[in-house]
Write an enzyme that holds these catalytic residues in place. Structure first.
Site, mmCIF file in Angstrom:
data_model
loop_
_atom_site.group_PDB
_atom_site.id
_atom_site.type_symbol
_atom_site.label_atom_id
_atom_site.label_comp_id
_atom_site.label_asym_id
_atom_site.label_seq_id
_atom_site.Cartn_x
_atom_site.Cartn_y
_atom_site.Cartn_z
ATOM 1 N N ASP A 158 0.863 -1.173 0.000
ATOM 2 C CA ASP A 158 0.000 0.000 0.000
ATOM 3 C C ASP A 158 0.903 1.227 0.000
ATOM 4 O OD1 ASP A 158 -2.478 1.526 0.442
ATOM 5 O OD2 ASP A 158 -1.617 1.908 2.424
ATOM 6 N N ASP A 167 -0.273 5.200 0.842
ATOM 7 C CA ASP A 167 -0.579 6.161 1.902
ATOM 8 C C ASP A 167 -0.641 5.472 3.263
ATOM 9 O OD1 ASP A 167 -1.355 8.873 0.572
ATOM 10 O OD2 ASP A 167 -2.352 7.349 -0.647
ATOM 11 N N SER A 169 -2.645 0.824 -4.456
ATOM 12 C CA SER A 169 -3.242 1.940 -3.733
ATOM 13 C C SER A 169 -4.724 2.059 -4.050
ATOM 14 C CB SER A 169 -2.538 3.252 -4.122
ATOM 15 O OG SER A 169 -3.198 4.357 -3.545
ATOM 16 N N LYS A 199 -9.000 -2.515 -3.198
ATOM 17 C CA LYS A 199 -8.850 -3.532 -2.152
ATOM 18 C C LYS A 199 -10.019 -3.446 -1.175
ATOM 19 C CE LYS A 199 -5.117 -1.340 -1.331
ATOM 20 N NZ LYS A 199 -3.913 -0.747 -0.692
ATOM 21 N N ASP A 221 -1.454 -0.537 5.928
ATOM 22 C CA ASP A 221 -1.741 0.068 7.231
ATOM 23 C C ASP A 221 -3.205 -0.045 7.641
ATOM 24 O OD1 ASP A 221 -2.402 2.022 5.122
ATOM 25 O OD2 ASP A 221 -2.853 3.356 6.801
#
Length: 264
Positions: A13, A15, A46, A187, A212
């Site tokens: 990922d 961000d 992303s 995702k 995250d």
């Protein structure tokens, strides 16, 4: 954690995992450099709809990270691919930032400004969302347009804050129209997983998803048979992890812990 070396593909990922705002997160550069030195396959996955694949690539390279354009996979780009593959005539009414529109244009997906013509309503993060857009999108959906969420993200992490994201807008349209979402891209969707694994050329069991967010990144990996690693540098913190039924294979304070495995 030596078993981390068993993976052939590492999916990151962006961000909250590799960077936050204009700042590289701890261990990101070292981890990515070490993985490339080991000949591992890297992809950057992303859920963004506010940056194109090209912009993601330029952001990484601008932060000093070696990357390639074809390694970038975004929810906006994936949404355009999905719409391009739909049978019959497609005309898309877009709720989103210019990057989302550009992804559609670059893949030749027809866009309409008229709700009466819309076959699909595509929703991404829109920082100028207002009552008129809500009314238009709800009207198009009630007339039969398929409501497509570019991602299921409720919020987007930035320095010191969380911004409302795509799913908050989608739910407003669902409430206003009384019509459920037709499909969700990004995702942890099956469409996103199918395409990503196809492009990677790897079996799911040979790949590790690193992110995250429990509800998107880790859920994506668990749902589709990838290894999973949660980094505590973005949205999902230790307290959320403790209360969640979603259990990643690894939990790291930062990517320093991944980098250390490959630099000893």
């Amino acid at each position: 954690m030596r078993d981390l070396m068993k993976y052939d593909g590492y999916f990151f990922d962006l961000d909250g995992t590799v960077f936050l705002g204009q700042r590289l997160l701890p261990g990101a550069a070292e981890a990515l450099e070490s993985l490339r030195a080991q000949g591992k396959r890297l992809l950057f996955l992303s859920n963004t709809t506010t940056r194109t694949r090209e912009e993601c690539y330029l952001r990484l390279t601008g932060l000093g990270i070696q990357a390639h354009r074809q390694e970038m996979v975004t929810a906006g780009w994936m949404s355009a691919l999905y719409l391009r593959e739909q049978a019959g005539e497609v005309r898309v009414y877009v709720i989103g930032e210019p990057a989302l529109v550009l992804e559609l244009v670059e893949q030749g997906v027809p866009i309409t400004l008229y709700v009466e013509e819309a076959t699909h309503v595509l929703v991404g993060m829109d920082m100028h969302f207002n009552y008129d857009k809500l009314h238009a999108a709800a009207k198009a959906v009630r007339r039969g347009a398929a409501l497509i969420a570019a991602n299921p993200d409720t919020c987007c992490p930035v320095e010191g804050d969380l911004l409302p994201d795509t799913w908050a807008i989608v739910q407003a349209i669902v409430t206003a129209s009384g019509v459920r979402t037709h499909a969700v891209m990004g995702k942890p969707s099956s469409y996103f997983a199918q395409k990503t694994l196809e492009w990677s050329g790897l079996e799911a069991s040979r790949c590790l998803m690193i992110g995250d967010r429990l509800d998107t990144d880790i859920a994506f990996g668990l749902k589709h048979g990838l290894g999973t690693a949660l980094v505590l540098t973005g949205v999902s913190g230790g307290s959320e992890l403790a209360a969640s039924p979603i259990r990643p294979d690894y939990v790291w304070a930062s990517l320093h812990e991944l980098a250390s495995v490959f630099t000893v």
